[in-house]
Motif scaffolding. Structure first.
Motif, PDB file in Angstrom:
ATOM      1  N   HIS A 136      -1.332   2.422  -9.330  1.00 55.77           N
ATOM      2  CA  HIS A 136      -2.045   1.745  -8.246  1.00 55.77           C
ATOM      3  C   HIS A 136      -1.111   1.546  -7.041  1.00 55.77           C
ATOM      4  CE1 HIS A 136      -5.392  -1.266  -7.452  1.00 55.77           C
ATOM      5  NE2 HIS A 136      -4.561  -1.459  -6.456  1.00 55.77           N
ATOM      6  N   ALA A 137       0.095   1.038  -7.323  1.00 53.19           N
ATOM      7  CA  ALA A 137       1.064   0.783  -6.248  1.00 53.19           C
ATOM      8  C   ALA A 137       1.524   2.077  -5.592  1.00 53.19           C
ATOM      9  CB  ALA A 137       2.254   0.010  -6.805  1.00 53.19           C
ATOM     10  N   LEU A 138       1.690   3.134  -6.397  1.00 54.32           N
ATOM     11  CA  LEU A 138       2.093   4.423  -5.829  1.00 54.32           C
ATOM     12  C   LEU A 138       1.052   4.906  -4.820  1.00 54.32           C
ATOM     13  CD1 LEU A 138       3.468   6.357  -8.930  1.00 54.32           C
ATOM     14  CD2 LEU A 138       4.714   5.924  -6.792  1.00 54.32           C
ATOM     15  N   GLY A 139      -0.229   4.716  -5.149  1.00 53.11           N
ATOM     16  CA  GLY A 139      -1.287   5.121  -4.227  1.00 53.11           C
ATOM     17  C   GLY A 139      -1.233   4.328  -2.931  1.00 53.11           C
ATOM     18  N   GLU A 140      -1.118   3.009  -3.047  1.00 49.69           N
ATOM     19  CA  GLU A 140      -1.063   2.173  -1.844  1.00 49.69           C
ATOM     20  C   GLU A 140       0.202   2.444  -1.021  1.00 49.69           C
ATOM     21  OE1 GLU A 140      -3.183   0.050  -0.451  1.00 49.69           O
ATOM     22  OE2 GLU A 140      -4.744   0.250  -1.973  1.00 49.69           O
ATOM     23  N   ALA A 141       1.313   2.721  -1.716  1.00 48.61           N
ATOM     24  CA  ALA A 141       2.569   2.972  -0.996  1.00 48.61           C
ATOM     25  C   ALA A 141       2.535   4.321  -0.284  1.00 48.61           C
ATOM     26  CB  ALA A 141       3.753   2.906  -1.962  1.00 48.61           C
ATOM     27  N   TRP A 142       1.748   5.256  -0.824  1.00 51.37           N
ATOM     28  CA  TRP A 142       1.664   6.580  -0.208  1.00 51.37           C
ATOM     29  C   TRP A 142       0.687   6.568   0.976  1.00 51.37           C
ATOM     30  CZ3 TRP A 142      -0.933  11.416  -2.896  1.00 51.37           C
ATOM     31  CH2 TRP A 142      -0.753  12.550  -2.084  1.00 51.37           C
TER      32      TRP A 142
ATOM     33  N   ILE B  37      -2.126 -10.629 -14.136  1.00 44.35           N
ATOM     34  CA  ILE B  37      -1.377 -10.455 -12.892  1.00 44.35           C
ATOM     35  C   ILE B  37      -0.246  -9.484 -13.175  1.00 44.35           C
ATOM     36  CG2 ILE B  37       0.085 -11.573 -11.159  1.00 44.35           C
ATOM     37  CD1 ILE B  37      -1.511 -14.153 -11.674  1.00 44.35           C
ATOM     38  N   GLY B  38      -0.257  -8.352 -12.482  1.00 51.80           N
ATOM     39  CA  GLY B  38       0.787  -7.360 -12.677  1.00 51.80           C
ATOM     40  C   GLY B  38       1.286  -6.875 -11.343  1.00 51.80           C
ATOM     41  N   GLY B  39       2.424  -6.229 -11.345  1.00 47.27           N
ATOM     42  CA  GLY B  39       2.967  -5.773 -10.077  1.00 47.27           C
ATOM     43  C   GLY B  39       3.786  -4.522 -10.228  1.00 47.27           C
ATOM     44  N   SER B  40       4.243  -4.037  -9.106  1.00 48.54           N
ATOM     45  CA  SER B  40       5.076  -2.844  -9.093  1.00 48.54           C
ATOM     46  C   SER B  40       5.888  -2.839  -7.814  1.00 48.54           C
ATOM     47  CB  SER B  40       4.197  -1.591  -9.148  1.00 48.54           C
ATOM     48  OG  SER B  40       4.996  -0.425  -9.072  1.00 48.54           O
ATOM     49  N   TYR B  41       7.167  -2.535  -7.952  1.00 52.43           N
ATOM     50  CA  TYR B  41       8.026  -2.445  -6.786  1.00 52.43           C
ATOM     51  C   TYR B  41       8.327  -0.962  -6.564  1.00 52.43           C
ATOM     52  CZ  TYR B  41      11.683  -3.912  -3.531  1.00 52.43           C
ATOM     53  OH  TYR B  41      12.445  -4.133  -2.405  1.00 52.43           O
ATOM     54  N   ILE B  42       7.785  -0.415  -5.476  1.00 53.06           N
ATOM     55  CA  ILE B  42       7.956   1.001  -5.164  1.00 53.06           C
ATOM     56  C   ILE B  42       9.156   1.147  -4.228  1.00 53.06           C
ATOM     57  CG2 ILE B  42       6.885   3.056  -4.178  1.00 53.06           C
ATOM     58  CD1 ILE B  42       5.434   2.151  -6.649  1.00 53.06           C
TER      59      ILE B  42
ATOM     60  N   GLY C  69       0.854   0.109   1.999  1.00 55.31           N
ATOM     61  CA  GLY C  69       2.306   0.231   2.004  1.00 55.31           C
ATOM     62  C   GLY C  69       2.785   1.508   2.660  1.00 55.31           C
ATOM     63  N   ARG C  70       1.865   2.195   3.331  1.00 58.62           N
ATOM     64  CA  ARG C  70       2.190   3.451   4.013  1.00 58.62           C
ATOM     65  C   ARG C  70       3.335   3.209   5.002  1.00 58.62           C
ATOM     66  NH1 ARG C  70      -2.729   7.249   5.811  1.00 58.62           N
ATOM     67  NH2 ARG C  70      -1.529   9.067   6.482  1.00 58.62           N
ATOM     68  N   HIS C  71       4.284   4.138   5.051  1.00 58.11           N
ATOM     69  CA  HIS C  71       5.430   4.066   5.953  1.00 58.11           C
ATOM     70  C   HIS C  71       6.454   3.007   5.544  1.00 58.11           C
ATOM     71  CE1 HIS C  71       3.152   6.768   8.347  1.00 58.11           C
ATOM     72  NE2 HIS C  71       2.264   5.859   8.723  1.00 58.11           N
ATOM     73  N   ALA C  72       6.201   2.255   4.457  1.00 60.81           N
ATOM     74  CA  ALA C  72       7.176   1.248   4.029  1.00 60.81           C
ATOM     75  C   ALA C  72       8.148   1.878   3.030  1.00 60.81           C
ATOM     76  CB  ALA C  72       6.464   0.061   3.385  1.00 60.81           C
ATOM     77  N   ARG C  73       9.443   1.718   3.294  1.00 62.86           N
ATOM     78  CA  ARG C  73      10.440   2.322   2.397  1.00 62.86           C
ATOM     79  C   ARG C  73      10.385   1.684   1.018  1.00 62.86           C
ATOM     80  NH1 ARG C  73      16.110   1.965   3.638  1.00 62.86           N
ATOM     81  NH2 ARG C  73      15.409   1.280   5.679  1.00 62.86           N
ATOM     82  N   THR C  74      10.175   0.357   0.996  1.00 62.70           N
ATOM     83  CA  THR C  74       9.984  -0.348  -0.268  1.00 62.70           C
ATOM     84  C   THR C  74       8.720  -1.188  -0.142  1.00 62.70           C
ATOM     85  OG1 THR C  74      11.292  -2.279   0.402  1.00 62.70           O
ATOM     86  CG2 THR C  74      12.479  -0.495  -0.663  1.00 62.70           C
ATOM     87  N   ALA C  75       7.927  -1.215  -1.200  1.00 57.97           N
ATOM     88  CA  ALA C  75       6.683  -1.986  -1.172  1.00 57.97           C
ATOM     89  C   ALA C  75       6.484  -2.670  -2.510  1.00 57.97           C
ATOM     90  CB  ALA C  75       5.498  -1.076  -0.858  1.00 57.97           C
ATOM     91  N   LEU C  76       6.227  -3.977  -2.446  1.00 63.16           N
ATOM     92  CA  LEU C  76       5.884  -4.727  -3.655  1.00 63.16           C
ATOM     93  C   LEU C  76       4.381  -4.905  -3.678  1.00 63.16           C
ATOM     94  CD1 LEU C  76       6.771  -6.510  -6.119  1.00 63.16           C
ATOM     95  CD2 LEU C  76       6.628  -8.459  -4.541  1.00 63.16           C
ATOM     96  N   LEU C  77       3.735  -4.386  -4.728  1.00 63.63           N
ATOM     97  CA  LEU C  77       2.307  -4.614  -4.905  1.00 63.63           C
ATOM     98  C   LEU C  77       2.102  -5.600  -6.044  1.00 63.63           C
ATOM     99  CD1 LEU C  77      -0.735  -2.434  -4.772  1.00 63.63           C
ATOM    100  CD2 LEU C  77      -0.202  -3.399  -7.011  1.00 63.63           C
ATOM    101  N   VAL C  78       1.242  -6.589  -5.806  1.00 63.43           N
ATOM    102  CA  VAL C  78       0.878  -7.512  -6.876  1.00 63.43           C
ATOM    103  C   VAL C  78      -0.648  -7.553  -6.976  1.00 63.43           C
ATOM    104  CG1 VAL C  78       1.047  -9.852  -7.789  1.00 63.43           C
ATOM    105  CG2 VAL C  78       2.956  -8.895  -6.490  1.00 63.43           C
TER     106      VAL C  78
ATOM    107  N   HIS D 204       9.890  -4.126   2.260  1.00 65.50           N
ATOM    108  CA  HIS D 204       9.359  -3.773   3.584  1.00 65.50           C
ATOM    109  C   HIS D 204       7.890  -4.143   3.707  1.00 65.50           C
ATOM    110  CE1 HIS D 204      13.051  -1.389   3.461  1.00 65.50           C
ATOM    111  NE2 HIS D 204      12.971  -1.285   4.768  1.00 65.50           N
ATOM    112  N   ALA D 205       7.163  -4.112   2.585  1.00 66.87           N
ATOM    113  CA  ALA D 205       5.736  -4.463   2.617  1.00 66.87           C
ATOM    114  C   ALA D 205       5.375  -5.183   1.328  1.00 66.87           C
ATOM    115  CB  ALA D 205       4.880  -3.206   2.776  1.00 66.87           C
ATOM    116  N   ILE D 206       4.450  -6.126   1.431  1.00 70.03           N
ATOM    117  CA  ILE D 206       3.908  -6.810   0.258  1.00 70.03           C
ATOM    118  C   ILE D 206       2.404  -6.579   0.267  1.00 70.03           C
ATOM    119  CG2 ILE D 206       3.574  -9.025  -0.915  1.00 70.03           C
ATOM    120  CD1 ILE D 206       6.135 -10.004   0.445  1.00 70.03           C
ATOM    121  N   VAL D 207       1.905  -5.939  -0.785  1.00 69.65           N
ATOM    122  CA  VAL D 207       0.504  -5.537  -0.856  1.00 69.65           C
ATOM    123  C   VAL D 207      -0.168  -6.306  -1.991  1.00 69.65           C
ATOM    124  CG1 VAL D 207      -1.082  -3.608  -1.144  1.00 69.65           C
ATOM    125  CG2 VAL D 207       1.158  -3.243  -0.046  1.00 69.65           C
ATOM    126  N   VAL D 208      -1.301  -6.919  -1.681  1.00 64.91           N
ATOM    127  CA  VAL D 208      -2.013  -7.742  -2.657  1.00 64.91           C
ATOM    128  C   VAL D 208      -3.326  -7.050  -3.017  1.00 64.91           C
ATOM    129  CG1 VAL D 208      -3.090  -9.980  -3.058  1.00 64.91           C
ATOM    130  CG2 VAL D 208      -0.948  -9.832  -1.756  1.00 64.91           C
TER     131      VAL D 208
END
Lengths: 313, 313
Positions: B125-131, B150-155, B135-144, B256-260
């Motif tokens: 899920h986070a890989l999709g949002e980061a791509w 409640i789960g998360g991923s740090y891309i 989280g597009r254009h963010a070098r690092t993105a935390l999705l929660v 760089h980005a926090i995605v909820v």
């Protein structure tokens, strides 16, 4: 690698640890061993130029005419490792924000030091432990220092993860149930640092009706060791909060190693036992083999870690 | 790059999102656009072989004879991205731990899919949002993701940081003052998930004396929108805990980005307003420009992120 490259790779580097009260410098060999040490008080009130002068003088002293590869600095404040500029700092170092550490030191050490790198001091500390200390052989290592404040560093593949604004590592500023309602140094409230730093232990002991003659955190630990239940309780609360937070970081990051340092890490079982119990109670089952361990390098960690910016690049 | 390599790089991949109740599959072009979709219920009770059969059938259906580069799977459970084995899983998928996703799918899709990669579904899920999402254009993105759990991923640099045991991302299992004393699904207590998941909101509303006819979390949100103060309070408490935890993650990691994302992220201002207020109250000053934003890709995030394991490698 040519013969000449090999010789270059064997040359030492200078590592410097700049804190609010003291500057430590060392000449560090390519294998991380410390060849010479020197230290001096930080001329904090005299401003950034005086601080850079003091660093340069110590660097020249420990180098002692050696052919050094460069100088790696761990410095108080938020440091951008790319530009080696001070992004932000507390009032401990007046005027520090904006200082260009690289050009300031290259100018002062012209002909002696061909290269300067810099990171925040907690990151330097963690780099040292990850290279040769408790995080040795760990691909990723989270170091958390519990002292006057609480700071941390996540070392990934030999480099500190400094984040988007070089701010990463403010691990004392995460929510903690034990800190509910307590003001934090950052302006927020309820953060780990408000209950689990050294001064927080002292404050909690006094607020609970402890002996007013206990003048600092060390005195609280001394009293706890002597059987003072209020002192033991303040320490246990701080340690429980610390262990819970470390468990949360483990669950979120799953680091290969968790290294604990700072003044409180030297305080013995009164602090470590409740910390490890709280950690175990908070960590998910799959991580039961990951257990926080104490830092190994002591005061050398930051100078060795600073030098590693040059030696391991 | 040769003409043939260019053509190969333009070929699509199959992305699959395996959850406890549903399997979604998509044929995803090299630019991330979705060319075909299909879904089916997860035959959870029938065991791992039946689940792999169902995934293979959906993959073949969306591929529709196309020359695909591979299949990227986001799957429930703790997944080791190297071996593509299931390290651990909850009872939602009986027998799932130990399943070899790569060889099981390659065998079933022989001649159709030359390569299989897999990660945990939240990481996908986070890989999709980061791509291509928030989280597009963010070098690092935390999705929660705030939902049933409640789960998360740090891309980091386009890859999920999965940690030493592939466990990283259990961000619901960090201490939260609002959850003090509440039992958590992990066996611990006082964790964010115990107060800020969807079911926790429902439980809190009922425990506070809310309308017993409110049968689920959505019903609590409906009542809050209709003026039910107990419902609004349960939601606000959950959102405050969520915002505080996100602030703590920002301070520790400086992404760089926090995605909820997740079901609660769709619940509007009753949830977002207290979340953002708590986030702002907890984040250190230097991070005030980093503000959590809502995920953009919806249900496509995980299939696109899964396919990205092949398309962006």
């Amino acid at each position: 690698m040519s013969h000449r490259d090999n010789a270059a790779a064997r040359r030492p580097a200078v590592g410097v640890d700049l804190g609010g009260t003291k500057i430590a410098a060392a000449l560090v060999a390519a294998d991380g061993s410390v060849l010479a040490r020197a230290s001096a008080p930080t001329p904090a009130a005299a401003g950034p130029a005086a601080i850079l002068d003091a660093i340069a003088a110590l660097a020249a002293r420990v180098a002692g005419g050696a052919d050094v590869r460069g100088l790696g600095l761990g410095a108080a404040g938020v440091i951008d490792p790319g530009s080696c500029r001070v992004v932000d700092a507390t009032d401990v170092l007046p005027g520090w924000p904006g200082t260009d550490l690289r050009s300031g030191l290259l100018r002062r050490l012209s002909g002696l030091v061909p290269r300067v790198e810099a990171v925040n001091d907690v990151h330097a500390h963690a780099l040292g432990e990850a290279w040769l200390g408790a995080g040795r052989h760990a691909r990723t290592a989270l170091l958390v220092a519990f002292g006057t404040g609480i700071g941390g560093s996540y070392i990934v593949g030999g480099r500190p993860a400094v984040g988007a604004h070089a701010v990463a590592g403010h691990v004392g500023h995460v929510p903690s149930a034990e800190a509910a309602g307590l003001e934090c140094t950052c302006g927020g409230s309820g953060h780990l640092e408000a209950v689990a730093s050294g001064p927080a232990v002292h404050r909690r002991y006094l607020a609970a009706g402890g002996d007013p003659a206990a003048e600092d955190t060390r005195a609280v630990f001394d009293r706890a060791a002597g059987g003072d239940a209020l002192a033991a309780s303040a320490i246990a609360t701080a340690a429980r909060a610390a262990g819970g937070a470390l468990g949360g970081f483990a669950n979120a990051l799953d680091p290969h190693a968790i290294v604990v340092s700072g003044g409180l890490a030297a305080a013995g079982r009164l602090w470590w036992d409740p910390l490890l119990a709280a950690y175990a109670a908070n960590v998910v089952g799959a991580l039961s083999a990951t257990v926080p361990t104490r830092a190994l390098l002591g005061a050398d960690a930051a100078v060795v870690g600073g030098a590693s910016l040059i030696l391991r690049d």
